[in-house]
Design an enzyme around this catalytic site. Structure first.
Site, PDB file in Angstrom:
ATOM      1  N   CYS A   1     -12.085   1.167  -9.255  1.00 37.75           N
ATOM      2  CA  CYS A   1     -12.139   2.347  -8.394  1.00 37.75           C
ATOM      3  C   CYS A   1     -13.354   3.212  -8.750  1.00 37.75           C
ATOM      4  O   CYS A   1     -13.580   3.517  -9.919  1.00 37.75           O
ATOM      5  CB  CYS A   1     -10.853   3.159  -8.560  1.00 37.75           C
ATOM      6  SG  CYS A   1     -10.809   4.675  -7.594  1.00 37.75           S
TER       7      CYS A   1
ATOM      8  N   ASP B   1       0.066  15.964 -13.082  1.00 44.18           N
ATOM      9  CA  ASP B   1      -0.937  14.911 -13.259  1.00 44.18           C
ATOM     10  C   ASP B   1      -0.942  14.266 -14.644  1.00 44.18           C
ATOM     11  O   ASP B   1      -0.801  13.062 -14.773  1.00 44.18           O
ATOM     12  CB  ASP B   1      -2.325  15.446 -12.908  1.00 44.18           C
ATOM     13  CG  ASP B   1      -3.398  14.369 -12.936  1.00 44.18           C
ATOM     14  OD1 ASP B   1      -3.107  13.254 -12.485  1.00 44.18           O
ATOM     15  OD2 ASP B   1      -4.502  14.631 -13.419  1.00 44.18           O
TER      16      ASP B   1
ATOM     17  N   CYS C   1       2.068   4.342   7.656  1.00 42.41           N
ATOM     18  CA  CYS C   1       0.735   3.728   7.737  1.00 42.41           C
ATOM     19  C   CYS C   1       0.702   2.617   8.781  1.00 42.41           C
ATOM     20  O   CYS C   1      -0.354   2.348   9.371  1.00 42.41           O
ATOM     21  CB  CYS C   1       0.320   3.168   6.370  1.00 42.41           C
ATOM     22  SG  CYS C   1      -0.104   4.432   5.143  1.00 42.41           S
TER      23      CYS C   1
ATOM     24  N   CYS D   1      -2.299  -0.097  10.018  1.00 37.51           N
ATOM     25  CA  CYS D   1      -3.636   0.414   9.681  1.00 37.51           C
ATOM     26  C   CYS D   1      -4.052  -0.025   8.283  1.00 37.51           C
ATOM     27  O   CYS D   1      -3.289   0.108   7.322  1.00 37.51           O
ATOM     28  CB  CYS D   1      -3.648   1.945   9.771  1.00 37.51           C
ATOM     29  SG  CYS D   1      -5.246   2.688   9.339  1.00 37.51           S
TER      30      CYS D   1
ATOM     31  N   CYS E   1      -8.967   7.858   6.594  1.00 39.34           N
ATOM     32  CA  CYS E   1      -7.552   7.782   6.970  1.00 39.34           C
ATOM     33  C   CYS E   1      -7.300   8.547   8.272  1.00 39.34           C
ATOM     34  O   CYS E   1      -7.590   9.743   8.362  1.00 39.34           O
ATOM     35  CB  CYS E   1      -6.690   8.358   5.857  1.00 39.34           C
ATOM     36  SG  CYS E   1      -4.912   8.368   6.247  1.00 39.34           S
TER      37      CYS E   1
ATOM     38  N   CYS F   1     -12.991   0.507   1.227  1.00 36.65           N
ATOM     39  CA  CYS F   1     -13.113   0.825  -0.207  1.00 36.65           C
ATOM     40  C   CYS F   1     -14.414   0.221  -0.737  1.00 36.65           C
ATOM     41  O   CYS F   1     -14.641  -0.988  -0.615  1.00 36.65           O
ATOM     42  CB  CYS F   1     -11.922   0.268  -0.980  1.00 36.65           C
ATOM     43  SG  CYS F   1     -12.024   0.550  -2.772  1.00 36.65           S
TER      44      CYS F   1
ATOM     45  N   CYS G   1     -11.389   6.633   0.707  1.00 33.22           N
ATOM     46  CA  CYS G   1     -10.109   6.170   1.246  1.00 33.22           C
ATOM     47  C   CYS G   1      -9.310   7.308   1.884  1.00 33.22           C
ATOM     48  O   CYS G   1      -8.324   7.054   2.582  1.00 33.22           O
ATOM     49  CB  CYS G   1      -9.282   5.458   0.169  1.00 33.22           C
ATOM     50  SG  CYS G   1      -8.776   6.513  -1.200  1.00 33.22           S
TER      51      CYS G   1
ATOM     52  N   CYS H   1     -14.150  10.024  -5.772  1.00 29.02           N
ATOM     53  CA  CYS H   1     -14.496   9.330  -4.526  1.00 29.02           C
ATOM     54  C   CYS H   1     -13.438   9.687  -3.485  1.00 29.02           C
ATOM     55  O   CYS H   1     -12.245   9.649  -3.774  1.00 29.02           O
ATOM     56  CB  CYS H   1     -14.534   7.825  -4.743  1.00 29.02           C
ATOM     57  SG  CYS H   1     -14.926   6.873  -3.245  1.00 29.02           S
TER      58      CYS H   1
END
Length: 379
Positions: A214, A134, A188, A191, A247, A198, A243, A240
């Site tokens: 965001c 990260d 995806c 979709c 899915c 969002c 999203c 958050c």
């Protein structure tokens, strides 16, 4: 050295140390990602938390001498709590996003990568290895996509066939020439659910995120939140998941493979009012082990005030007044004033009237004036 056999040995070993998925790719430059990052920078869509040098984010040769391969790993994390706690009137709760449940994932993944590195060095003592999770230079998602861990979804997360997007990612650059795995095709399709729901329109289009808009980013900032974001925050106090939760590829996905990732409901979904007055020591002791604590208690407390306003929690008014009158931090005082204006009531109105007299900070005064005007207009 039989690198094909070594690769297979690494794959088999990874299963024994709690790595849910592993993939291999070359250490060549991520050319497509560079184009996208340059565009993101030009549009000012970056969060500011990233490595500033784009070349370092896409070129492994700037991070290690003559790299040959990158090993990408993924660990699945839970999407549901085994034990539930209920947010109710008089005892409202906030929520940390799923990626902040359990022990800080940086710690967990670094542990797995360290074990993997030791395994490799036992077999190839001269091997060079550089691991990151990260906060490293490389883009985890780009590495994972090219290594066949999953595809890069329209929600800007790696989506795996097995675990959906509920995975943590890490990688290791090495000078060992492993045969690369095939990347995964996008699944995806047509979709667009994540883009459509969002909360702030931060997903500009499939795979493009304006991080500045965001909600997950906004919860981690330390200053005043813009009004539009306050209205969208709900009871989120860190991160958050919208999203991800909408899915279709995440439907029914919930893995509990790692004990250290199991959420303590009282931490993952904490009572909001106690957060308002928690000391630095108490915050570190209770929340210091989770990734959502990395920015300290200030953003969490600001978000807790906003969440209480979202609930219009009248029982919290006295606590919020105390923050507005006594907290040394202007952002907390001003946000408390805003919350009082949203909750309303005679006590809140009287406190705001008093605040107009005693407050000296201009930004806080502006918040108090706006809150007072809101209450007054509502009678």
């Amino acid at each position: 050295m039989n690198y094909a056999q070594l690769k297979q040995d690494i794959i088999e070993y990874s299963k024994t140390i709690g790595i849910d998925k592993i993939g291999f790719t070359s250490a060549s430059t991520f050319e497509e990602m560079k184009i996208r990052l340059v565009e993101q920078q030009a549009l000012d869509y970056q969060s500011g938390f990233e490595e500033k040098d784009i070349d370092k984010r896409v070129d492994p040769s700037l991070l290690m001498d003559k790299p040959k391969s990158i090993i990408s790993i993924a660990l699945a994390y839970p999407s549901k709590m085994k034990e539930r706690v209920v947010s109710k009137k008089g005892a409202r709760r906030g929520i940390f996003c799923r990626a902040s449940w359990g022990t800080d994932y940086h710690v967990v993944l670094k542990n797995r990568l360290q074990k993997l590195e030791e395994f490799i060095l036992e077999r190839v003592p001269e091997a060079l290895c550089k691991s990151m999770v990260d906060t490293g230079e490389l883009v985890d998602r780009a590495v994972a996509q090219r290594a066949g861990i999953g595809w890069s979804g329209k929600n800007c997360a790696i989506i795996t066939p097995e675990f959906g997007s509920y995975v943590y990612l890490g990688e290791m650059i090495t000078n060992l020439p492993f045969l690369p795995d095939a990347s995964m095709e996008d699944q995806c399709g047509s979709c667009n659910k994540c883009i459509e729901v969002c909360p702030t329109g931060a997903l500009i289009q499939g795979g493009q995120l304006n991080a500045q808009r965001c909600i997950a980013f906004q919860t981690q900032t330390k200053g005043f939140l813009a009004e539009e974001f306050r209205e969208k925050l709900g009871n989120r106090i860190y991160g958050c998941d919208t999203c991800q939760t909408v899915c279709p590829k995440n439907k029914g996905i919930d893995f509990h493979n790692h004990p250290e990732m199991e959420p303590d409901p009282e931490i993952a979904k904490p009572l909001l009012q106690p957060l308002l007055h928690i000391s630095n020591k108490e915050f570190k002791e209770k929340y210091g082990h989770i990734s959502g604590s990395w920015r300290g208690k200030k953003p969490i407390q600001r978000n807790a005030l906003i969440a209480l306003a979202h609930y219009k929690e009248e029982s919290a008014v006295e606590d919020i007044i105390l923050v507005m009158n006594k907290d040394p931090r202007p952002v907390l005082r001003g946000t408390a004033a805003w919350a009082l204006g949203k909750i309303g009531g005679q006590s809140a109105k009287e406190a705001l009237t008093n605040g107009l007299i005693i407050e000296k900070d201009q930004e806080v005064l502006a918040e108090i004036e706006a809150a007072f005007a809101r209450i007054s207009s509502e009678g």
